[in-house]
Design a protein around this motif. Structure first.
Motif, PDB file in Angstrom:
ATOM      1  N   GLY A 195       0.817  -1.217   0.000  1.00 36.99           N
ATOM      2  CA  GLY A 195       0.000   0.000   0.000  1.00 36.99           C
ATOM      3  C   GLY A 195       0.844   1.256   0.000  1.00 36.99           C
ATOM      4  N   SER A 196       0.199   2.399  -0.243  1.00 30.79           N
ATOM      5  CA  SER A 196       0.903   3.673  -0.391  1.00 30.79           C
ATOM      6  C   SER A 196       0.240   4.744   0.461  1.00 30.79           C
ATOM      7  N   PHE A 197       1.073   5.572   1.110  1.00 26.72           N
ATOM      8  CA  PHE A 197       0.570   6.672   1.949  1.00 26.72           C
ATOM      9  C   PHE A 197       1.482   7.875   1.720  1.00 26.72           C
ATOM     10  N   TRP A 198       0.952   8.914   1.065  1.00 29.93           N
ATOM     11  CA  TRP A 198       1.652  10.192   0.944  1.00 29.93           C
ATOM     12  C   TRP A 198       1.121  11.105   2.031  1.00 29.93           C
ATOM     13  N   ALA A 199       2.008  11.701   2.822  1.00 34.92           N
ATOM     14  CA  ALA A 199       1.529  12.538   3.925  1.00 34.92           C
ATOM     15  C   ALA A 199       2.486  13.684   4.200  1.00 34.92           C
ATOM     16  N   VAL A 200       1.911  14.774   4.715  1.00 35.03           N
ATOM     17  CA  VAL A 200       2.685  15.957   5.089  1.00 35.03           C
ATOM     18  C   VAL A 200       2.395  16.294   6.546  1.00 35.03           C
TER      19      VAL A 200
END
Length: 288
Positions: A195-200
């Protein structure tokens, strides 16, 4: 972009007892704020809001989870490294389930800490205290400059922020994308179990009004920390933020508050979300 077939789940990480004070101080509930932004950036899409910190709330699983094209996490007033808090544990487990099901994730603040923790990394209280108002001079790393989340973004920029915890150790599969002098991890890309998680760590979904509302809620703590010399000074800051929100052409207030198009222009401020939609969602919208 055509997002009429897209369906998103927004996870409002605030517990019920803290959503009330946020609203009482004229702030928009985190889930509603992100849902509105997603609808603006992805016209025609469907957005559902869930409250995973409420232990009696239902969270999707199996085919119900797979029906979503993307999952978006808001900020939260909880502490990600509180291993005894079931409200936290429940969210970590759900993030792991989303990873395993391959539904792309995106989010702000709590989201970055959640992405890292769910994948085996760690977070802790930031020894510098609460980074509040504006995260200054966020700088993309080499990986960040080449990452699609930051396509069209400047190498150095400011962003709205409010957090006390920080990411201290990235997990295997975590890539540091941005940093500043206050917080070592300002953006991250985590790949875990396919899975993929882009976060700031900062908040593209905030505006001047939302920061003013948070300051109104937290002004005693911010004053005690040293952000303001007095409550009266905090109130003046709130007044200036609210005034500039209504009159963004005020050059005097822009100068006094040290804000520019990084945060005043929503197209610039929200570029990361738009890029996530373009790169991770648009090509894979499930056909209904």
């Amino acid at each position: 972009m055509d997002f009429k077939q897209a369906r998103f789940l927004v996870l409002d990480g605030y517990p019920k007892e803290h959503r009330g004070p946020l609203a009482d101080n004229q702030g928009t509930l985190a889930g509603e704020l992100y849902a509105a932004l997603i609808r603006e950036c992805a016209p025609g899409c469907q957005v559902d809001i869930a409250f995973p910190a409420d232990l009696d709330s239902m969270l999707p699983s199996g085919n119900d989870l797979l029906a979503y094209d993307g999952v978006v996490w808001t900020g939260s007033s909880l502490t990600i490294h509180d291993e005894q808090d079931e409200r936290v544990i429940r969210q970590i487990r759900f993030a792991q389930a989303v990873f395993e099901n391959g539904v792309p994730m995106f989010g702000s603040c709590w989201a970055a800490q959640m992405a890292v923790t769910a994948a085996g990394g760690t977070c802790a209280k930031n020894p510098r205290g609460r980074e509040f108002g504006l995260a200054r001079k966020i700088c993309l790393t080499g990986a960040g400059r080449g990452h699609p989340m930051f396509s069209g973004k400047k190498t150095v920029f400011d962003g709205f922020t409010s957090h006390e915890d920080e990411i201290t150790h990235l997990p295997e599969g975590g890539v540091l994308l941005a940093s500043n002098d206050f917080t070592s991890v300002q953006a991250v890309d985590v790949t875990f179990k396919g899975g993929s998680f882009w976060a700031v760590q900062y908040h593209p979904e905030y505006d001047l009004h939302e920061i003013a509302s948070l300051c109104r809620w937290r002004r005693e703590g911010l004053t005690a920390q040293g952000n303001f010399a007095s409550i009266a000074e905090a109130d003046l800051f709130i007044e200036k933020m609210e005034t500039l929100h209504l009159a963004p052409e005020r050059k005097d207030l822009r100068w006094q508050l040290g804000v520019d198009q990084d945060v005043l222009n929503p197209d610039v401020r929200c570029q990361e979300l738009r890029n996530w939609l373009a790169y991770k969602i648009k090509p894979n919208i499930k056909k209904k």
